[in-house]
Design a protein around this motif. Sequence first.
Motif, PDB file in Angstrom:
ATOM      1  N   GLN A  27       0.825  -1.207   0.000  1.00  0.00           N
ATOM      2  CA  GLN A  27       0.000   0.000   0.000  1.00  0.00           C
ATOM      3  C   GLN A  27       0.860   1.257   0.000  1.00  0.00           C
ATOM      4  OE1 GLN A  27      -2.966   0.093   3.104  1.00  0.00           O
ATOM      5  NE2 GLN A  27      -3.423   2.251   2.781  1.00  0.00           N
ATOM      6  N   GLU A  28       1.905   1.275   0.815  1.00  0.00           N
ATOM      7  CA  GLU A  28       2.799   2.434   0.866  1.00  0.00           C
ATOM      8  C   GLU A  28       3.467   2.689  -0.484  1.00  0.00           C
ATOM      9  OE1 GLU A  28       5.530   3.403   4.110  1.00  0.00           O
ATOM     10  OE2 GLU A  28       4.594   1.787   5.267  1.00  0.00           O
ATOM     11  N   PHE A  29       3.886   1.605  -1.138  1.00  0.00           N
ATOM     12  CA  PHE A  29       4.530   1.726  -2.446  1.00  0.00           C
ATOM     13  C   PHE A  29       3.561   2.338  -3.457  1.00  0.00           C
ATOM     14  CE2 PHE A  29       6.293  -0.628  -6.343  1.00  0.00           C
ATOM     15  CZ  PHE A  29       7.263   0.338  -6.575  1.00  0.00           C
ATOM     16  N   ASN A  30       2.336   1.849  -3.471  1.00  0.00           N
ATOM     17  CA  ASN A  30       1.337   2.372  -4.401  1.00  0.00           C
ATOM     18  C   ASN A  30       0.965   3.823  -4.082  1.00  0.00           C
ATOM     19  OD1 ASN A  30       0.944   0.139  -6.161  1.00  0.00           O
ATOM     20  ND2 ASN A  30      -0.260  -0.900  -4.596  1.00  0.00           N
ATOM     21  N   GLU A  31       0.922   4.154  -2.800  1.00  0.00           N
ATOM     22  CA  GLU A  31       0.627   5.544  -2.413  1.00  0.00           C
ATOM     23  C   GLU A  31       1.750   6.477  -2.846  1.00  0.00           C
ATOM     24  OE1 GLU A  31      -0.023   5.327   1.770  1.00  0.00           O
ATOM     25  OE2 GLU A  31      -2.124   4.650   1.574  1.00  0.00           O
ATOM     26  N   TRP A  32       2.987   6.002  -2.742  1.00  0.00           N
ATOM     27  CA  TRP A  32       4.133   6.807  -3.199  1.00  0.00           C
ATOM     28  C   TRP A  32       4.035   7.068  -4.698  1.00  0.00           C
ATOM     29  CZ3 TRP A  32       8.460   4.860  -6.205  1.00  0.00           C
ATOM     30  CH2 TRP A  32       9.477   5.796  -6.390  1.00  0.00           C
ATOM     31  N   ILE A  33       3.684   6.048  -5.461  1.00  0.00           N
ATOM     32  CA  ILE A  33       3.530   6.210  -6.912  1.00  0.00           C
ATOM     33  C   ILE A  33       2.431   7.225  -7.218  1.00  0.00           C
ATOM     34  CG2 ILE A  33       2.804   5.023  -9.033  1.00  0.00           C
ATOM     35  CD1 ILE A  33       4.234   2.516  -7.937  1.00  0.00           C
ATOM     36  N   ASP A  34       1.322   7.149  -6.486  1.00  0.00           N
ATOM     37  CA  ASP A  34       0.234   8.108  -6.679  1.00  0.00           C
ATOM     38  C   ASP A  34       0.685   9.524  -6.319  1.00  0.00           C
ATOM     39  OD1 ASP A  34      -1.476   6.106  -7.505  1.00  0.00           O
ATOM     40  OD2 ASP A  34      -2.397   5.832  -5.528  1.00  0.00           O
TER      41      ASP A  34
END
Length: 321
Positions: free
Chosen positions: A166-173
């Motif tokens: 989730q953190e990785f995807n939030e960083w990408i967003d």
Amino acid sequence: MNIITYNVRGLGRGVKWHAIRRLVKKEKLAMICIQETKKESIGRSMCQAMWGDTTVSWEVQPAINSAGGMLCMWTENTFTLQRKVAGNGFICLTGLWIKEALQVHIVNIYSPCDMQSKRVLWETIKHLKTANQGGLWCIMGDFNNIRDPMERMKVCQRGMKESNIQEFNEWIDDLEVEEAPWIGRKFTWFRPNGIARSKLDRFLVSPKWLTKWPGSIQHPLDRNFFGHCLVLLRSKVVDWGPKPFRVQDCWLLNKSFKSIVKECWLSQQQSGWGGFVLKEKIKKLKERLKTWNRDQFGDTFKKYKKIEGELNQLEVNLADR
């Protein structure tokens, strides 16, 4: 343009140098970004041997005690470097992509494995992008993270919690980048036994990148004897031909439409052969009608999107009843 990201797991010499040289020629590479060189020093002779040409430029982040290390190589007639920023786990190259005369930011990533160090790297890249709003972004490399549980198979999940994904995807967003369309095999890293596998390597590009090169795709190449697949990004301009001359139905119902067209058409005195005169007149007419349409009807595209959204919401409301 063709760009490759490659976790080489040690450059060594011989087989891997030859493999890179072959790829540069076969794929007509503009740039290659390499992670885990395990080289404390990389010079001109090594880069020219791998690139197979003297017209190669490069930037290096040295390995520390033969651990880590990064290398970016590109052709001098493709990219002009204006600025380099390097830190723990990344090299950011800002410069001019010569053919399109565009400023681009190319970021080569080699992410650490532990989550705390990843967060430090992610925050650094986020600050870097925030401070450089202009230009097109391409962030690539070995992120040592998956975006979905389906991107990992037969690997102990102890070190990869749902919150990490989730953190990785939030960083990408937060970066406002997206993964370029993916084709081919699902995984980019394999254990020697071939059973455990993950998708750790990828390209993330800004929306402006995809607008400029809408045909961009990424796909992993053959792994051969190495632990990581090379991932190739192909970005090209798709030429759909001249844009058509469109007339809105609402224009034909407006009383001033015909007079605007007639006035614009007759007011132009264009010299040249017939085909050229026709093209120029239509071009000027399109510009005039754009202004007239905005004055008469406002932003029709925004109105269309608003009505479309209202219809979709109405459909959702009806489905909930």
